[in-house]
Design an enzyme around this catalytic site. Structure first.
Site, PDB file in Angstrom:
ATOM      1  CG  ASP A   1       1.073   4.997   4.665  1.00  0.00           C
ATOM      2  OD1 ASP A   1       0.550   4.321   3.758  1.00  0.00           O
ATOM      3  OD2 ASP A   1       2.303   4.779   4.153  1.00  0.00           O
ATOM      4  CD  GLU A   2       0.108   3.167   8.655  1.00  0.00           C
ATOM      5  OE1 GLU A   2      -0.859   2.393   8.645  1.00  0.00           O
ATOM      6  OE2 GLU A   2       0.727   2.067   8.567  1.00  0.00           O
TER       7      GLU A   2
ATOM      8  NE  ARG B   1       3.774  -4.446  11.322  1.00  0.00           N
ATOM      9  CZ  ARG B   1       3.551  -3.887  10.022  1.00  0.00           C
ATOM     10  NH1 ARG B   1       4.220  -3.165   9.181  1.00  0.00           N
ATOM     11  NH2 ARG B   1       2.189  -3.959   9.467  1.00  0.00           N
TER      12      ARG B   1
ATOM     13  CE  LYS C   1      -1.819  -1.242   3.397  1.00  0.00           C
ATOM     14  NZ  LYS C   1      -1.356  -2.497   4.280  1.00  0.00           N
ATOM     15  CB  THR C   2       3.617   1.988   2.041  1.00  0.00           C
ATOM     16  OG1 THR C   2       2.840   1.693   3.724  1.00  0.00           O
ATOM     17  CG2 THR C   2       4.498   3.506   2.542  1.00  0.00           C
TER      18      THR C   2
ATOM     19  CD  GLN D   1      -1.388  -3.302   9.145  1.00  0.00           C
ATOM     20  OE1 GLN D   1      -0.760  -2.552   9.644  1.00  0.00           O
ATOM     21  NE2 GLN D   1      -1.300  -3.390   8.316  1.00  0.00           N
TER      22      GLN D   1
HETATM   23  P1  ATP Z   1       1.878  -2.749   6.153  1.00  0.00           P
HETATM   24  O1  ATP Z   1       0.234  -2.432   5.910  1.00  0.00           O
HETATM   25  O2  ATP Z   1       2.701  -2.619   7.415  1.00  0.00           O
HETATM   26  O3  ATP Z   1       2.032  -1.327   6.251  1.00  0.00           O
HETATM   27  P2  ATP Z   1       2.300  -2.460   3.044  1.00  0.00           P
HETATM   28  O4  ATP Z   1       0.651  -2.579   2.507  1.00  0.00           O
HETATM   29  O5  ATP Z   1       2.523  -0.379   3.257  1.00  0.00           O
HETATM   30  O6  ATP Z   1       1.844  -2.514   4.505  1.00  0.00           O
HETATM   31  P3  ATP Z   1       4.484  -1.524   1.214  1.00  0.00           P
HETATM   32  O7  ATP Z   1       5.243  -1.702   2.830  1.00  0.00           O
HETATM   33  O8  ATP Z   1       4.258  -0.517   0.645  1.00  0.00           O
HETATM   34  O9  ATP Z   1       3.344  -2.961   1.953  1.00  0.00           O
HETATM   35  O10 ATP Z   1       5.456  -3.018   1.182  1.00  0.00           O
HETATM   36  C1  ATP Z   1       5.744  -4.198   1.600  1.00  0.00           C
HETATM   37  C2  ATP Z   1       6.777  -4.480   1.411  1.00  0.00           C
HETATM   38  O11 ATP Z   1       6.448  -5.775   0.215  1.00  0.00           O
HETATM   39  C3  ATP Z   1       7.949  -3.463   0.979  1.00  0.00           C
HETATM   40  O12 ATP Z   1       9.479  -4.471   0.939  1.00  0.00           O
HETATM   41  C4  ATP Z   1       8.697  -3.241  -0.727  1.00  0.00           C
HETATM   42  O13 ATP Z   1       8.591  -2.799  -1.078  1.00  0.00           O
HETATM   43  C5  ATP Z   1       7.373  -4.814  -1.051  1.00  0.00           C
HETATM   44  N1  ATP Z   1       6.649  -4.801  -1.634  1.00  0.00           N
HETATM   45  C6  ATP Z   1       5.645  -4.152  -2.865  1.00  0.00           C
HETATM   46  N2  ATP Z   1       5.256  -4.058  -3.484  1.00  0.00           N
HETATM   47  C7  ATP Z   1       6.138  -5.072  -4.673  1.00  0.00           C
HETATM   48  C8  ATP Z   1       6.054  -5.519  -5.826  1.00  0.00           C
HETATM   49  N3  ATP Z   1       4.686  -4.823  -6.658  1.00  0.00           N
HETATM   50  N4  ATP Z   1       7.143  -6.035  -6.333  1.00  0.00           N
HETATM   51  C9  ATP Z   1       7.932  -6.330  -5.094  1.00  0.00           C
HETATM   52  N5  ATP Z   1       7.999  -5.922  -4.257  1.00  0.00           N
HETATM   53  C10 ATP Z   1       6.770  -4.846  -3.768  1.00  0.00           C
HETATM   54 MG    MG Z   2       2.164   0.651   4.794  1.00  0.00          MG
END
Ligand code: ATP
Ligand code: MG
Length: 662
Positions: A213-214, A596, A30-31, A244
């Protein structure tokens, strides 16, 4: 740029036809969608960076995001991009629009302990519980956009009527001091935009696209701010995960996810299902745990990072042994796998749990970084210096005045201050302004009045200089002039005095560096100091050190190996939450902790720990029982005796030490 995204992520980045919500589980990127979308808007859509605002949960997350976008754009035109927290955004808006609200642009920003101090005076009590209760009621009212008058009207019983009066007195005091608390930084921009259409137009023209975000942890006021700014265009992307949501205690409202759907009928929802962070076992643990919560939205999460290692469950005899075991296992693991210290995080429910792990890490000479602890900026010596800075920026800031004028003491006694206080109160002026009045001089007599006037003249002179001169010079002269170092050594033994003085020097070095980097004067920096969140660690990302953090502060982050400690009934879930029936929020907190971890997850608990000097028996958390048991190893199913586990660990470590020749 888009090639590094999966199809739904790409869709989310490219979607610009209206409001968008990306609703997805942990680690699904998402981030990443937000950072790529910012780059996409700038590079492909030709939108100016200065028309884009991204909102993160902490200042640290904001810095990281800014960096990542910079990298994606390879240095191109990320200038003017706003990446900020809700509070910093509010502050930024209010500084420019203060006049509409009857504030001067240099109002003071109070942190929680400053506002507790004000309530302390109003309530005439030092009972922390009572103050905290008033603080939280007032905060809730502010977040619901209720004025003191409205709160009084809505009051159901005598207690609430009383609290509404306290709220009124509190607001009057803030006004008089030209000060705002954290809630005001969101509430007042909302009030402004609701009442001053030109201001709203100006800001919604400037911030043409919002990314949040969040999103699950926004409160009602923050939601309103987004809604107002994005207007009927609904030009925003919000990303979040209802599983979360861990800030209900601070007024965050997951229902905002539903509100979006009601308020924006054209809301597009995109779900992401692939987790790129964790191995299958870790993800399965997270999924099975959270399946025990009633669902707001249906979500699936899968990972193709392999099954991974089993989840370790460690039991210890007591809390001290728990710390020993965890640190021992960490060291062994690091040695066997040739990892870095920075690959490990020790996560816990409450700040007080950190101390024993810090101690153990220090014993073993392992470097660590602590975040989410007592803020550096909350220390007395730092607050003393900040009081001067606040006074330079806003001479109406009476609490800052009192603190500065009495620290160090400069021959101004309580009698003088009492007369000054009465004089100012009768005339509804600030202490600083009152000090210059002939009427006061008459009341005090020249001898008593002189040191007061001298102090105020000193502040005035320094203010003049602080507006023009570089931070470093102003700070050096300030410290010299007030003789703070000598005073510290007068007050205390050499050792604590030296520690405090070192902290002051560190603070001064920090503010000088910031001043230089951002080209800002000390006055401009002062307002932002209060916003340095306790969730932000001061240290750099690149340091090779074990991370120690609360679960709350670890949100959004990832670590190769996670030790989740104190996984016990009463801690996680927290006793109060169990009593108040808030078990679901605790489960989400555990979910945040588990998710995490990238490759390694260890859950640890102990059988007894000392609380307030007394041993208390502890049971493993019910959450351990909710996990997929086949994935667990160790004491999780009551197989391993903590003593045996400890002996085994010691033997292993001794072996390693021998090999290292330590
Ligand atoms: P959270 O809910 O914990 O905030 P999130 O949904 O924001 O998590 P991110 O932090 O954006 O998730 O991504 C998690 C990990 O996966 C990061 O290391 C990111 O670089 C990797 N990632 C996300 N999408 C891809 C992709 N399409 N290809 C490769 N790596 C990815
Ligand atoms: Mg995130």
């Amino acid at each position: 740029m888009l090639s590094k995204l999966n199809p739904p992520q790409r869709e989310a980045v490219k979607y610009l036809d209206g409001p968008l919500l990306v609703l997805a589980g942990a680690g699904s990127g998402k981030t990443r969608v937000i950072t790529h979308k910012i780059a996409y808007l700038i590079e492909t859509c030709g939108i100016s960076a200065s028309n884009i605002a991204a909102i993160t949960f902490t200042n640290k997350a904001a810095r990281e995001m800014q960096e990542r976008v910079g990298k994606l754009l390879q240095g191109k035109a990320a200038r003017g991009l706003t990446v900020t927290t809700f509070h910093s955004l509010g502050l930024h808006i209010l500084r420019q629009e203060a006049k509409h609200l009857g504030y001067k642009p240099r109002f003071s920003v109070l942190d929680a302990s400053d506002s507790a101090g004000i309530l302390n005076d109003i309530l005439k009590t030092t009972d922390k519980k009572e103050i905290r209760r008033a603080q939280s009621v007032i905060s809730n009212w502010k977040n619901a956009m209720l004025s003191p008058a409205a709160a009084a009207e809505a009051a159901q019983d005598e207690t609430e009527r009383q609290l509404a009066k306290i709220y009124q007195a509190y607001q009057d005091t803030l006004r008089a001091y030209q000060a705002m608390d954290f809630d005001d930084l969101i509430r007042l921009p909302v009030e402004l935009f609701e009442n001053v259409p030109e201001a709203l137009e100006k800001w919604s023209n400037k911030l043409r696209y919002l990314l949040i975000d969040e999103y699950q942890d926004t409160n009602t006021c923050q939601y309103k701010l987004v809604k107002l700014l994005s207007g009927s265009r609904g030009a925003f992307t919000a990303v979040g995960d209802d599983d979360q949501a861990i800030y209900a205690w601070r007024g965050a409202n997951v229902e905002n996810l539903h509100l979006l759907q009601n308020d924006f009928p054209n809301l597009q929802v995109i779900k992401l299902e692939q987790n790129y962070r964790s191995t299958v076992r870790i993800l399965r643990a997270a999924n099975t745990l959270i399946a025990n919560n009633p669902k707001l939205f249906e979500k699936k999460l899968w990972s193709d990072l392999g099954l991974g290692d089993p989840i370790q469950v460690m039991a210890a005899k007591d809390d001290e042994q728990e710390a020993e075991n965890v640190v021992m296992r960490l060291q062994t693991h690091k040695f066997q796998n040739r990892t870095r210290f920075a690959d490990y995080a020790i996560l816990y429910r409450g700040n007080h749990q950190a101390r024993i792990f810090e101690q153990q890490l220090r014993n073993e000479k392992i470097p660590y970084l602590l975040s989410g602890g007592q803020s550096f900026f909350d220390r007395t010596e730092i607050k003393d210096i900040i009081a001067y800075l606040r006074l330079l920026a806003n001479s109406d800031d009476d609490p800052a005045f009192i603190r500065a004028v009495t620290t160090p003491r400069r021959g101004i006694g309580t009698g003088t201050l009492e007369k000054l206080g009465n004089y100012a109160a009768e005339r509804h002026i600030s202490l600083f302004a009152a000090a210059f009045e002939a009427g006061l001089e008459h009341q005090l007599g020249a001898k008593q009045h002189h040191p007061l006037l001298e102090f105020c003249n000193f502040i005035n002179n320094l203010t003049d200089r602080a507006e023009r001169e570089p931070c470093a010079e102003v700070m050096a002269d300030l410290l010299n002039a007030i003789g703070y170092e000598a005073w510290l050594f007068d007050q205390e033994e050499d050792r604590p005095a030296q520690t405090k003085w070192n902290n002051v020097l560190e603070f001064v070095a920090w503010i000088n560096k910031k001043g230089e980097e951002d080209g800002k004067t000390v006055i401009e920096l002062t307002q932002t100091i209060a916003l340095i969140n306790i969730l932000d660690s001061r240290e750099d990302q690149d340091v090779d050190a074990v991370r120690l953090s609360t679960l709350h502060a670890a949100k959004g982050l990832e670590y190769p190996h996670v030790f989740l400690v104190g996984v016990e009934e009463g801690i996680l879930p927290h006793r109060e939450s169990v009593d108040n029936g808030q078990i679901e929020e605790e489960r989400r907190l555990m979910y945040v902790g588990i998710t995490r971890a990238q490759k390694g997850l260890t859950l640890s608990h102990c059988h007894k720990r000392k609380r307030a000097g007394e041993w208390q028996k502890c049971d493993p958390s019910r959450f351990i029982g909710e996990l997929h048991q086949e994935d667990l190893r160790g004491a999780g199913r009551g197989e391993t005796d903590p003593e045996a586990q400890k002996a085994e660990g010691s033997a292993r470590l001794a072996q390693i030490r021998a090999m290292l020749g330590k």
